[in-house]
Design a protein around this motif. Structure first.
Motif, PDB file in Angstrom:
ATOM      1  N   ALA B 176       0.863  -1.320   0.201  1.00  0.00           N
ATOM      2  CA  ALA B 176       0.101   0.109   0.123  1.00  0.00           C
ATOM      3  C   ALA B 176       0.943   1.494   0.082  1.00  0.00           C
ATOM      4  N   THR B 177       0.194   2.394   0.115  1.00  0.00           N
ATOM      5  CA  THR B 177       1.029   3.610   0.009  1.00  0.00           C
ATOM      6  C   THR B 177       1.928   3.784   1.356  1.00  0.00           C
ATOM      7  N   LEU B 178       3.142   4.313   0.730  1.00  0.00           N
ATOM      8  CA  LEU B 178       4.089   4.316   1.890  1.00  0.00           C
ATOM      9  C   LEU B 178       3.752   5.661   2.943  1.00  0.00           C
ATOM     10  N   THR B 179       3.710   5.139   4.125  1.00  0.00           N
ATOM     11  CA  THR B 179       3.353   6.236   5.075  1.00  0.00           C
ATOM     12  C   THR B 179       4.403   6.358   6.333  1.00  0.00           C
ATOM     13  N   ALA B 180       5.330   5.592   6.285  1.00  0.00           N
ATOM     14  CA  ALA B 180       6.300   5.560   7.630  1.00  0.00           C
ATOM     15  C   ALA B 180       7.757   4.884   7.060  1.00  0.00           C
ATOM     16  N   VAL B 181       8.686   5.337   7.709  1.00  0.00           N
ATOM     17  CA  VAL B 181      10.097   5.141   7.459  1.00  0.00           C
ATOM     18  C   VAL B 181      10.666   4.608   8.986  1.00  0.00           C
ATOM     19  N   ARG B 182      11.006   3.374   8.938  1.00  0.00           N
ATOM     20  CA  ARG B 182      11.691   2.771  10.505  1.00  0.00           C
ATOM     21  C   ARG B 182      13.191   2.599  10.132  1.00  0.00           C
ATOM     22  N   ILE B 183      14.040   3.009  10.933  1.00  0.00           N
ATOM     23  CA  ILE B 183      15.492   2.835  11.011  1.00  0.00           C
ATOM     24  C   ILE B 183      15.663   1.859  12.276  1.00  0.00           C
ATOM     25  N   THR B 184      16.093   0.869  11.829  1.00  0.00           N
ATOM     26  CA  THR B 184      16.373  -0.281  13.083  1.00  0.00           C
ATOM     27  C   THR B 184      17.447  -1.002  13.059  1.00  0.00           C
ATOM     28  N   THR B 185      17.586  -2.125  13.219  1.00  0.00           N
ATOM     29  CA  THR B 185      18.539  -3.310  13.160  1.00  0.00           C
ATOM     30  C   THR B 185      17.997  -4.316  12.884  1.00  0.00           C
ATOM     31  N   VAL B 186      18.824  -5.431  12.176  1.00  0.00           N
ATOM     32  CA  VAL B 186      18.133  -6.579  11.609  1.00  0.00           C
ATOM     33  C   VAL B 186      17.639  -7.397  12.811  1.00  0.00           C
ATOM     34  N   LEU B 187      18.650  -7.456  14.004  1.00  0.00           N
ATOM     35  CA  LEU B 187      18.047  -8.209  15.122  1.00  0.00           C
ATOM     36  C   LEU B 187      17.154  -7.685  16.002  1.00  0.00           C
ATOM     37  N   GLY B 188      16.882  -6.269  15.790  1.00  0.00           N
ATOM     38  CA  GLY B 188      15.636  -5.703  16.447  1.00  0.00           C
ATOM     39  C   GLY B 188      15.764  -5.045  17.591  1.00  0.00           C
ATOM     40  N   THR B 189      16.846  -5.453  18.432  1.00  0.00           N
ATOM     41  CA  THR B 189      16.872  -5.399  19.932  1.00  0.00           C
ATOM     42  C   THR B 189      18.082  -4.458  20.250  1.00  0.00           C
ATOM     43  N   ASP B 190      18.838  -4.307  19.075  1.00  0.00           N
ATOM     44  CA  ASP B 190      20.222  -3.499  19.468  1.00  0.00           C
ATOM     45  C   ASP B 190      19.715  -2.157  19.739  1.00  0.00           C
ATOM     46  N   LEU B 191      20.405  -1.347  20.624  1.00  0.00           N
ATOM     47  CA  LEU B 191      20.034   0.144  20.993  1.00  0.00           C
ATOM     48  C   LEU B 191      20.906   1.065  20.193  1.00  0.00           C
ATOM     49  N   PHE B 192      20.281   2.047  19.717  1.00  0.00           N
ATOM     50  CA  PHE B 192      21.162   3.044  19.148  1.00  0.00           C
ATOM     51  C   PHE B 192      21.554   3.941  20.265  1.00  0.00           C
ATOM     52  N   ASP B 193      23.098   3.831  20.215  1.00  0.00           N
ATOM     53  CA  ASP B 193      23.677   4.635  21.322  1.00  0.00           C
ATOM     54  C   ASP B 193      24.663   5.591  21.084  1.00  0.00           C
ATOM     55  N   ALA B 194      24.546   6.067  19.824  1.00  0.00           N
ATOM     56  CA  ALA B 194      25.442   7.306  19.751  1.00  0.00           C
ATOM     57  C   ALA B 194      24.905   7.889  18.337  1.00  0.00           C
ATOM     58  N   GLY B 195      24.923   9.227  18.257  1.00  0.00           N
ATOM     59  CA  GLY B 195      24.745   9.677  16.912  1.00  0.00           C
ATOM     60  C   GLY B 195      23.291  10.363  16.769  1.00  0.00           C
ATOM     61  N   SER B 196      23.050  10.859  15.586  1.00  0.00           N
ATOM     62  CA  SER B 196      21.651  11.450  15.104  1.00  0.00           C
ATOM     63  C   SER B 196      21.120  10.790  13.728  1.00  0.00           C
ATOM     64  N   ILE B 197      19.956  10.807  13.751  1.00  0.00           N
ATOM     65  CA  ILE B 197      19.145  10.445  12.410  1.00  0.00           C
ATOM     66  C   ILE B 197      18.233  11.489  12.260  1.00  0.00           C
ATOM     67  N   ASN B 198      18.097  11.796  10.939  1.00  0.00           N
ATOM     68  CA  ASN B 198      16.742  12.523  10.446  1.00  0.00           C
ATOM     69  C   ASN B 198      16.505  12.186   9.113  1.00  0.00           C
ATOM     70  N   ILE B 199      15.623  12.862   8.510  1.00  0.00           N
ATOM     71  CA  ILE B 199      14.970  12.320   7.340  1.00  0.00           C
ATOM     72  C   ILE B 199      14.490  13.821   6.552  1.00  0.00           C
ATOM     73  N   LEU B 200      14.638  13.856   4.981  1.00  0.00           N
ATOM     74  CA  LEU B 200      14.211  14.934   4.236  1.00  0.00           C
ATOM     75  C   LEU B 200      13.172  14.220   3.438  1.00  0.00           C
ATOM     76  N   TYR B 201      11.882  14.847   3.143  1.00  0.00           N
ATOM     77  CA  TYR B 201      11.193  14.237   2.062  1.00  0.00           C
ATOM     78  C   TYR B 201      10.712  15.567   1.279  1.00  0.00           C
ATOM     79  N   GLU B 202      10.509  15.081  -0.158  1.00  0.00           N
ATOM     80  CA  GLU B 202       9.990  15.979  -1.026  1.00  0.00           C
ATOM     81  C   GLU B 202       9.274  15.407  -2.086  1.00  0.00           C
ATOM     82  N   GLY B 203       8.529  16.124  -2.762  1.00  0.00           N
ATOM     83  CA  GLY B 203       7.370  15.652  -3.851  1.00  0.00           C
ATOM     84  C   GLY B 203       7.307  16.567  -4.982  1.00  0.00           C
TER      85      GLY B 203
END
Lengths: 174, 203
Positions: B176-203
């Motif tokens: 279906a139509t994209l509504t979300a973006v998830r940044i995670t790990t393959v294992l799914g349980t690792d914790l992000f422990d440093a740094g920054s993430i952001n997104i830009l979107y345009e149409g």
């Protein structure tokens, strides 16, 4: 203050440029043709995003992107594709993977073409193969385009091998 | 307050050497749900509103950007010094509806650590193994572009502080139509422990 433009999905300014991203029509690349192309790209375009999804061919040479102005440029590209220690230069187009290809290969990714100045176009992107574990860094430049870019073509290095799976599309902006 | 409303197809013209300049937002249709902000790049909230940078021992296992408008054609995910606390590969998953993330069917591969290749079907791969807390911090971008309909194509280039280049390409046909973006790990349980993430979107 608000501005609402109703009835059109774009705004045309005096140069003819359309504000926003314009998507072209997706082309299935499973019809056993040696190349697939987009023509009539407007002269005001400054950036083109080439998207390729699950490309496969019947041959052993790498898929590449050629650009043109009325006719395609088939030589003079400066660039390479790289995966690990494997680095492949190619003068006939912007490579979408390094080394060779195989008939069971499945390739997806993106290549962004940006106008550096005049008729000089720079390409960069990355791709990955899902039939095996491979990722590729892509980059290059074409400085010898004779006029404004108006076309983009997907073709193999051999130019004769045919595509038998996948799809391609472009979006452009200026 | 002044309002300019143009109905039906409208050509806006300026003098030959003129410019059309407006420090606001142009809307492309009369539908709130499908309004495109023309030539306007929208920036998300760093770390999706979470602590910035990620805290050393109590970061999230996933960073979710939801409510992405339907008119979006290109999404850029940015990583600045991002690390996870264990050894799982960072991946990006796309979501639909409100909100179901697609966790299989991705066609892609990646190359990292200058020597190692990998394929990944559960998401779009970004990098190699985390190799332990803070052992690899990642800097780079991923571009996710709409091929057509609900099919999206991704390419990523990045660098980690071990001196490795990281590249990947992938595609996914969403249901279906994209509504979300998830940044995670393959294992799914690792914790992000440093740094920054952001997104830009345009149409």
């Amino acid at each position: 203050m608000s501005t609402v433009i109703d009835g059109s999905a774009s705004v045309t300014i005096n140069s003819g440029a359309v504000l926003g991203i314009t998507s072209s029509t997706v082309i299935p690349t499973n019809t056993s043709l040696a190349s697939y192309e987009y023509t009539a790209i407007p002269s005001w375009v400054k950036r083109i995003t080439v998207m390729f999804n699950g490309l496969s061919t019947n041959g052993v040479t790498a898929p590449q992107i050629q650009i043109g102005s009325t006719t395609y440029v088939t030589s003079g590209y400066l660039g390479a594709a790289m995966s690990g220690a494997e680095v492949t230069n190619n003068a006939s187009g912007f490579l979408l993977n390094s080394g060779t290809f195989i008939a069971t290969g499945v390739l997806s990714g993106g290549l962004i073409l940006s106008n550096l100045s005049g008729n000089i176009w720079v390409a960069y992107g990355s791709s990955g193969r899902s039939d095996i574990a491979r990722g590729f860094a892509l980059g290059g430049v074409l400085t010898t385009l004779s006029g404004a870019l108006d076309r983009v073509k997907l073709i193999t290095v051999s130019t004769t091998e045919t595509f038998d799976a996948g799809s391609i599309n472009i979006m452009y902006e200026g | 307050m002044s309002t300019l409303v143009l109905v039906s197809d409208t050509l806006i013209t300026t003098p030959a050497a003129g410019n059309l300049e407006y420090d606001g937002q142009f809307f492309g249709t009369d539908s709130n749900a499908s309004r495109a902000q023309l030539q306007r790049i929208v920036q998300g909230t760093v770390n999706a509103g979470g602590t910035n940078p990620f805290p050393a021992s109590s970061g999230p296992t996933a960073v979710d950007y939801t409510n992405i408008p339907t008119w979006v054609k290109k999404i850029t995910v940015m990583f600045s010094g991002v690390s996870v606390n264990l050894s799982s590969i960072i991946q990006v998953q796309l979501g639909t509806g409100s909100t179901t993330y697609t966790t299989s069917g991705y066609l892609g591969g990646g190359w990292f650590a200058n020597t190692t290749n990998a394929s990944l079907t559960t998401g779009i791969s970004v990098i190699t193994s985390g190799a332990g807390a803070g052992a690899r911090t990642v800097f780079g971008t991923m571009t996710i572009a709409n091929l057509t309909g609900n099919t999206w194509v991704a390419s990523a280039t990045a660098y980690d502080n071990n001196g490795s280049a990281l590249v990947a390409g992938s595609s996914i046909a969403l249901a279906a139509t994209l509504t979300a973006v998830r940044i995670t790990t393959v294992l799914g349980t690792d914790l992000f422990d440093a740094g920054s993430i952001n997104i830009l979107y345009e149409g």
